[in-house]
Design an enzyme around this catalytic site. Structure first.
Site, PDB file in Angstrom:
ATOM      1  CG  HIS A 279      -0.218  24.012 -60.409  1.00  0.00           C
ATOM      2  ND1 HIS A 279       0.665  24.842 -59.724  1.00  0.00           N
ATOM      3  CD2 HIS A 279      -1.246  24.797 -60.789  1.00  0.00           C
ATOM      4  CE1 HIS A 279       0.177  26.061 -59.692  1.00  0.00           C
ATOM      5  NE2 HIS A 279      -0.975  26.067 -60.326  1.00  0.00           N
TER       6      HIS A 279
ATOM      7  CG  ASN B  57      -0.399  30.733 -62.382  1.00  0.00           C
ATOM      8  OD1 ASN B  57       0.173  31.709 -61.914  1.00  0.00           O
ATOM      9  ND2 ASN B  57      -1.593  30.791 -62.929  1.00  0.00           N
TER      10      ASN B  57
END
Length: 300
Positions: free
Chosen positions: A102, A104
């Site tokens: 992940h 971001n």
């Protein structure tokens, strides 16, 4: 700054998608352009049923308008206009030996009645969620993160590594979601760092993503696995889902700002199991992973 960062994440999305398609070798990203009724929109790209990636998304968005009431309470402000943009990605490989990842990177602005910027900050990070622990992979991922951080401040890696361990903690399970990486938020201008300095740091981390993840995928994607190992992967994916739906601030922000639901929930894996009162077998590779998740480790 918002134009500079939005331009950056558009380019980064292209670079990451191209790199991941090359790794998969079979599937390509499907693109959806969408608009938010209150202002702004995004570019969602999803890959499914590939040779390597069972499901993944690399999404960018730029939204603006009136700050929703729920966010006013979160920031302890009254009515205000805001702008937020970012790139968010999640990749769920088929092979249990290959970790989920992940990442971001985001930017936020808030304005007064005259349109002047009254608050602005960066946030982001990248973290790894293995199903089977290969310590050399954890070291590689963290070393790549540390190298990116050290170019800007030697204190950044230990600080943001610790914040990552704290943030991605599944409190109701008393275990980490994965083996961590970096997590930083509310990075504002100060005596040491201008907003341009923060942009340079965040883009350094973003540019390091493929280097951090792709070598691990290449090394693990063709390892043979058993049905039992696949079951373990799906059970662990359940913990991933629990974190995203119970604790993740990004998911909650998207839902509270009338974000695009398909883009918000693209982070969820397609095949998941919840087995009643499941425990890893003593002395197994599965238990080895759980022990690390229950006690964070310094990999560097």
């Amino acid at each position: 700054m918002k134009e500079q960062f939005y331009s950056y994440i558009q380019t980064l999305q292209d670079q990451i998608c191209t790199g991941l398609e090359a790794v998969d070798g079979q599937s390509q990203f499907r693109e959806d352009l969408w608009e938010r009724p209150e202002g702004g929109g995004g570019r969602t790209r999803v890959i499914e049923n590939g040779a390597v990636f069972e499901k993944g998304g690399v999404n960018i968005s730029a939204v603006h308008g009136k700050l929703p009431e729920a966010m006013q309470k979160m920031f302890n402000v009254g009515e205000a206009d805001f702008f937020a943009c970012g790139l968010s990605l999640v990749l769920h490989p088929k092979n249990p030996m290959t970790p989920t990842v992940h990442a971001n990177w985001r930017y936020f602005e808030m304005y007064d009645d005259n349109g002047n910027v009254i608050q602005q900050w960066f946030g982001g990070g990248q973290d790894l969620t293995p199903y089977y622990l290969f310590e050399e992979d954890a070291v590689h991922f963290h070393q790549t993160c540390k190298t990116a951080c050290d170019k800007h401040n030697p204190d950044f890696y230990p600080k943001y590594k610790k914040q990552c361990d704290t943030y991605f903690w599944n409190a109701h399970r008393k275990e980490a979601r994965g083996i961590g990486g970096l997590f930083f938020d509310y990075c504002k201008a100060n005596e040491e760092m201008s907003m341009q300095d923060w942009f340079n740091f965040v883009s350094e981390v973003g540019n390091s993503f493929l280097q951090a993840y792709v070598p691990i995928v290449e090394k693990r994607k063709n390892i043979a696995f058993t049905p039992e190992q696949r079951t373990w992967q799906e059970i662990r994916r359940g913990r991933y889902v629990e974190f995203n739906l119970v604790h993740d601030k990004g998911t909650l922000f998207g839902l509270k700002t009338n974000g695009r639901i398909e883009s918000i929930l693209m982070s969820l894996p397609p095949h998941v199991q919840w087995v009643y009162d499941h425990h890893a077998e003593a002395g197994s590779e599965e238990e080895k992973l759980v022990n690390v998740l229950e006690n964070s480790r310094d990999w560097i």
